[in-house]
Design a protein around this motif. Structure first.
Motif, PDB file in Angstrom:
ATOM      1  N   VAL A   1     -46.839  31.921   8.874  1.00 15.58           N
ATOM      2  CA  VAL A   1     -47.467  33.060   8.198  1.00 15.58           C
ATOM      3  C   VAL A   1     -47.441  34.306   9.077  1.00 15.58           C
ATOM      4  N   ASP A   2     -47.732  34.155  10.367  1.00 16.78           N
ATOM      5  CA  ASP A   2     -47.897  35.312  11.249  1.00 16.78           C
ATOM      6  C   ASP A   2     -46.599  36.065  11.509  1.00 16.78           C
ATOM      7  N   SER A   3     -45.467  35.365  11.605  1.00 16.56           N
ATOM      8  CA  SER A   3     -44.217  36.028  11.971  1.00 16.56           C
ATOM      9  C   SER A   3     -43.286  36.307  10.792  1.00 16.56           C
ATOM     10  N   THR A   4     -43.669  35.906   9.589  1.00 19.70           N
ATOM     11  CA  THR A   4     -42.800  36.068   8.421  1.00 19.70           C
ATOM     12  C   THR A   4     -43.511  36.882   7.347  1.00 19.70           C
ATOM     13  N   PRO A   5     -42.872  37.949   6.854  1.00 16.59           N
ATOM     14  CA  PRO A   5     -43.490  38.702   5.757  1.00 16.59           C
ATOM     15  C   PRO A   5     -43.450  37.870   4.472  1.00 16.59           C
ATOM     16  N   PRO A   6     -44.200  38.263   3.459  1.00 21.09           N
ATOM     17  CA  PRO A   6     -44.146  37.521   2.182  1.00 21.09           C
ATOM     18  C   PRO A   6     -42.733  37.541   1.608  1.00 21.09           C
ATOM     19  N   LEU A   7     -42.224  36.376   1.267  1.00 24.38           N
ATOM     20  CA  LEU A   7     -40.878  36.236   0.717  1.00 24.38           C
ATOM     21  C   LEU A   7     -40.972  36.023  -0.785  1.00 24.38           C
ATOM     22  N   ARG A   8     -39.927  36.475  -1.478  1.00 20.87           N
ATOM     23  CA  ARG A   8     -39.888  36.276  -2.919  1.00 20.87           C
ATOM     24  C   ARG A   8     -38.483  36.550  -3.407  1.00 20.87           C
TER      25      ARG A   8
ATOM     26  N   VAL B   1     -40.563  31.004  -4.974  1.00 19.74           N
ATOM     27  CA  VAL B   1     -41.844  31.604  -5.321  1.00 19.74           C
ATOM     28  C   VAL B   1     -42.876  31.063  -4.333  1.00 19.74           C
ATOM     29  N   ALA B   2     -43.812  31.915  -3.915  1.00 17.79           N
ATOM     30  CA  ALA B   2     -44.848  31.508  -2.966  1.00 17.79           C
ATOM     31  C   ALA B   2     -45.818  30.556  -3.646  1.00 17.79           C
ATOM     32  N   ALA B   3     -46.206  29.504  -2.925  1.00 18.99           N
ATOM     33  CA  ALA B   3     -47.126  28.519  -3.485  1.00 18.99           C
ATOM     34  C   ALA B   3     -48.526  28.670  -2.888  1.00 18.99           C
ATOM     35  N   GLU B   4     -48.664  28.403  -1.583  1.00 18.50           N
ATOM     36  CA  GLU B   4     -49.985  28.530  -0.959  1.00 18.50           C
ATOM     37  C   GLU B   4     -49.862  28.618   0.549  1.00 18.50           C
ATOM     38  N   GLU B   5     -50.920  29.129   1.162  1.00 25.20           N
ATOM     39  CA  GLU B   5     -51.005  29.202   2.614  1.00 25.20           C
ATOM     40  C   GLU B   5     -51.964  28.130   3.101  1.00 25.20           C
ATOM     41  N   GLU B   6     -51.539  27.410   4.145  1.00 24.47           N
ATOM     42  CA  GLU B   6     -52.394  26.355   4.678  1.00 24.47           C
ATOM     43  C   GLU B   6     -52.089  26.151   6.156  1.00 24.47           C
ATOM     44  N   ALA B   7     -53.092  26.235   6.993  1.00 25.09           N
ATOM     45  CA  ALA B   7     -53.003  25.945   8.430  1.00 25.09           C
ATOM     46  C   ALA B   7     -51.895  26.731   9.131  1.00 25.09           C
ATOM     47  N   GLY B   8     -51.799  28.022   8.849  1.00 23.49           N
ATOM     48  CA  GLY B   8     -50.819  28.857   9.522  1.00 23.49           C
ATOM     49  C   GLY B   8     -49.415  28.789   8.956  1.00 23.49           C
ATOM     50  N   GLU B   9     -49.222  28.037   7.876  1.00 22.81           N
ATOM     51  CA  GLU B   9     -47.917  27.911   7.239  1.00 22.81           C
ATOM     52  C   GLU B   9     -47.988  28.440   5.815  1.00 22.81           C
ATOM     53  N   MET B  10     -46.945  29.130   5.385  1.00 21.03           N
ATOM     54  CA  MET B  10     -46.831  29.580   4.003  1.00 21.03           C
ATOM     55  C   MET B  10     -45.819  28.680   3.327  1.00 21.03           C
ATOM     56  N   ARG B  11     -46.231  28.078   2.216  1.00 19.51           N
ATOM     57  CA  ARG B  11     -45.373  27.142   1.498  1.00 19.51           C
ATOM     58  C   ARG B  11     -44.708  27.857   0.334  1.00 19.51           C
ATOM     59  N   TYR B  12     -43.402  27.663   0.204  1.00 20.64           N
ATOM     60  CA  TYR B  12     -42.619  28.231  -0.891  1.00 20.64           C
ATOM     61  C   TYR B  12     -41.989  27.093  -1.682  1.00 20.64           C
ATOM     62  N   GLU B  13     -41.914  27.278  -2.987  1.00 15.31           N
ATOM     63  CA  GLU B  13     -41.293  26.281  -3.851  1.00 15.31           C
ATOM     64  C   GLU B  13     -40.024  26.862  -4.464  1.00 15.31           C
TER      65      GLU B  13
ATOM     66  N   ARG C   1     -33.262  27.888   9.000  1.00 12.74           N
ATOM     67  CA  ARG C   1     -33.753  29.262   8.924  1.00 12.74           C
ATOM     68  C   ARG C   1     -33.448  29.817   7.545  1.00 12.74           C
ATOM     69  N   VAL C   2     -34.230  30.790   7.147  1.00 16.52           N
ATOM     70  CA  VAL C   2     -34.061  31.427   5.845  1.00 16.52           C
ATOM     71  C   VAL C   2     -33.662  32.884   6.084  1.00 16.52           C
ATOM     72  N   GLU C   3     -32.715  33.378   5.283  1.00 15.88           N
ATOM     73  CA  GLU C   3     -32.250  34.751   5.426  1.00 15.88           C
ATOM     74  C   GLU C   3     -32.664  35.555   4.208  1.00 15.88           C
ATOM     75  N   VAL C   4     -33.303  36.702   4.467  1.00 18.48           N
ATOM     76  CA  VAL C   4     -33.726  37.627   3.424  1.00 18.48           C
ATOM     77  C   VAL C   4     -33.324  39.028   3.857  1.00 18.48           C
ATOM     78  N   ASP C   5     -32.486  39.686   3.083  1.00 19.29           N
ATOM     79  CA  ASP C   5     -32.048  41.062   3.362  1.00 19.29           C
ATOM     80  C   ASP C   5     -31.497  41.219   4.780  1.00 19.29           C
ATOM     81  N   GLY C   6     -30.727  40.248   5.253  1.00 18.01           N
ATOM     82  CA  GLY C   6     -30.104  40.340   6.565  1.00 18.01           C
ATOM     83  C   GLY C   6     -30.992  39.956   7.730  1.00 18.01           C
ATOM     84  N   THR C   7     -32.219  39.542   7.476  1.00 16.44           N
ATOM     85  CA  THR C   7     -33.142  39.135   8.532  1.00 16.44           C
ATOM     86  C   THR C   7     -33.408  37.635   8.408  1.00 16.44           C
ATOM     87  N   TYR C   8     -33.426  36.936   9.551  1.00 14.20           N
ATOM     88  CA  TYR C   8     -33.622  35.490   9.561  1.00 14.20           C
ATOM     89  C   TYR C   8     -35.028  35.135  10.020  1.00 14.20           C
ATOM     90  N   TYR C   9     -35.605  34.120   9.379  1.00 18.04           N
ATOM     91  CA  TYR C   9     -36.914  33.603   9.737  1.00 18.04           C
ATOM     92  C   TYR C   9     -36.821  32.089   9.880  1.00 18.04           C
TER      93      TYR C   9
END
Length: 117
Positions: free
Chosen positions: A50-57, A75-87, A28-36
């Motif tokens: 993509v649907d349950s996670t706001p844009p992360l940066r 940094v956000a890379a691309e969205e594909e098949a319901g998944e957001m990819r971050y690098e 899981r990833v934590e951003v500002d006290g919230t876990y995704y």
């Protein structure tokens, strides 16, 4: 033979695939006290839903259950098949104690006991 799949069928297949990834992953990833939930992770990045996670940066923390694994700059890379990819721009392993700025001998005492009067 046709390989056409309707939009509704494709959406259902993606939802089933993402549900199985969410069930299998402990990351899981934590951003500002919230876990995704992290769906997949590899050497250079990770994906989230993509649907349950706001844009992360920016600066995030990655956990495996309760274990803090990495502190990452992403940094956000691309969205594909319901998944957001971050690098990862930077990926630093987390430590449970501060690094030493001197050499500690393996047979060094842990603590010193004083004389008792």
């Amino acid at each position: 033979m046709s390989t056409y799949v309707s939009k509704e069928m494709r959406a259902e297949l993606n939802a089933a695939r993402i549900a199985s990834l969410k069930k299998a992953s402990r990351l899981r990833v934590e951003v500002d006290g919230t876990y995704y939930r992290v769906l997949r992770m590899w050497k250079d990045g990770f994906t989230v839903e993509v649907d349950s996670t706001p844009p992360l940066r920016g600066l995030v923390d990655l956990y495996d259950g309760a274990n803090h694994l990495y502190q990452c700059l992403i940094v956000a890379a691309e969205e594909e098949a319901g998944e957001m990819r971050y690098e990862f721009k930077r990926n630093t392993m987390a430590a449970d104690k501060a690094p030493l700025d001197f050499y500690r001998s393996p047979d060094a005492p842990i603590a010193l006991l004083g004389k008792r009067d």
